[in-house]
Design an enzyme around this catalytic site. Structure first.
Site: not given
Ligand code: C5P
Length: 428
Positions: A316, A333, A367, A238
């Protein structure tokens, strides 16, 4: 014969009791030999303006950059520079000199002065004063970026921090030597702020709280993205830059904590005064975090990939004309939840981050409960927060939300570190 300016400053900022004036705030300023020494003159002016008396010691090298006369003119006091001066020793011995202030400020703190202080060398007046003083010491380092990043300086920095020395700066920026990076001395105003905030906190044990409040505490911080391999050359990841987490690790270190930063791959240099462990995947990050336990605080800033390719290819993957197989994913996890849920080694204070694009506070609150965190720092990432220099956050705690104004990631880090210090002090 003194000039009018000198006698004026002497009257305003007399060092000790005299002429009926009692000055109760006194700083011993040790000026090291670096280009930044000229800024020490501005610092003296600023401290004097704030009613803080300054007595200055110049090293031999410092005299190449500023003259004793200009320092004396601004401080309104005799300048000391010689360990073996009979006159000085009769007027005020070096031991007395080193203890005659509330606080010893070293600006610029050159690599050489830091090294001497870290090893306890005392071969000139400034280093002897540092060894002989029983007062708190605040250093404003200034040196070339390579010198600042040299393992020897980093070692000295750690030693000095462990010894309780307080630090302000250095800043990042252009240097007199033409290079760019960390090593520029903090601006005189920032040093003066650090001094006044030290006095503001009571100037003693409580004063040290401003900069040494996390001494003896252990902190664990995660930062950056994780990288989950698809094959040896491809991965899922990300946009996290790691800036906020690195800034928090460094801010906690500045307050004296023993910090371990576990980071995914980033472009950033290891933060100063922090033990950095570099990992790639979420599972490696969890393992490194568990190795760092027990800690007093855990700040989970990393943007951990929730999923990973279930069976990364060993070679690959070839483009052979046919559409590729859909990527089978396995859940990673949850590091925050795992550490917050630990029975034995749960960190004393667990702080999560929640990057949200809508209903920021409400989602962060969910959260907080779901991950068993004590606090959640909610940030709105709908703008340019990821990778940017600024952040806008809401600190969500069980007893309420605290929205903070938009500020730099470094300021968020300093403010959060101060909140953590406050909280750990309240529940040791
Ligand atoms: O669930 P979400 O990813 O939005 O939660 C964000 C918080 O959880 C952050 O503090 C992040 O560091 C942490 N986290 C984690 N491990 C994961 C996913 C998120 O530690 N696998």
């Amino acid at each position: 014969m003194k000039t009018g300016v000198v006698s004026f400053t002497i009257r305003r900022y007399v060092w000790a009791e005299g002429e009926g004036i009692v000055v109760d705030k006194r700083v011993l300023l040790l000026i090291g030999g670096g280009v930044a020494a000229y800024k020490a003159l501005e610092l003296i002016r600023e401290l004097s303006r704030r009613g803080i008396g300054v007595r200055a010691v110049l090293t031999r090298a410092a005299k190449e950059f500023v003259t004793p006369l200009s320092v004396a003119a601004l401080s309104g006091d005799k300048v000391y520079d010689d360990l073996f001066s009979l006159t000085d020793e009769t007027e005020m011995g070096h031991i007395e000199l080193s203890r005659s202030a509330d606080l010893v400020v070293v600006a610029p703190a050159t690599a050489d002065l830091m090294a001497k202080a870290a090893t306890g060398l005392a071969n000139d007046l400034a280093s002897t004063a540092l060894l002989a003083t029983d007062k708190p010491v605040l250093m404003a380092p200034a040196m070339n970026v390579r010198m600042w990043e040299h393992p020897a300086t980093r070692r000295n920095l750690r030693t000095l921090k462990n010894d309780g020395v307080l630090f302000v700066g250095p800043d990042e920026g252009d240097m007199a030597c033409g290079e760019f990076g960390f090593g520029r001395m903090a601006e005189p105003l920032a040093i003066a702020d650090a001094v006044t905030s030290w006095y503001g906190h009571g100037g003693s044990a409580a004063g040290a709280a401003a900069a040494g409040s996390l001494r003896g505490k252990r902190a664990l911080v995660t930062a950056g993205p994780t990288r989950e391999p698809i094959d040896p050359v491809r991965y899922l990841s990300n946009l996290s830059s790691g800036k906020q987490g690195y800034a928090i690790a460094e801010a906690l270190g500045r307050l004296g904590a023993d910090v371990t930063l576990v980071t995914g791959p980033t472009e950033l240099a290891d933060p100063r005064g922090v033990t950095t462990v570099r990992v790639e995947t979420a599972r490696e990050m969890l393992k490194a975090c568990e190795n760092a336990l027990p800690t007093d605080v855990f700040v989970s800033v990393a943007a951990v990939a929730d999923w990973r390719p279930a069976a990364p290819a060993e070679t690959k993957i070839k483009k052979n004309g046919a559409a590729p197989e859909p990527l089978a994913l396995a859940e990673n996890p949850d590091i925050l939840k795992t550490l917050a849920g630990k029975k034995k080694k749960r960190p004393g204070l667990v702080v999560g981050f929640a990057a949200e694009t809508c209903d920021v506070a409400a989602n962060a609150r969910k959260k907080l409960a779901a991950k068993k965190a004590d606090w959640v720092v909610a940030n709105d990432v709908s703008g340019d927060v990821m990778g940017g220099a600024d952040n806008q956050i809401i600190l969500v705690r069980p007893d309420g939300d605290e929205p903070w104004p938009k500020m730099s990631k470094t300021d968020v880090a300093d403010r959060l570190a101060a909140k953590i210090a406050e909280r750990l002090a309240a529940s040791p």
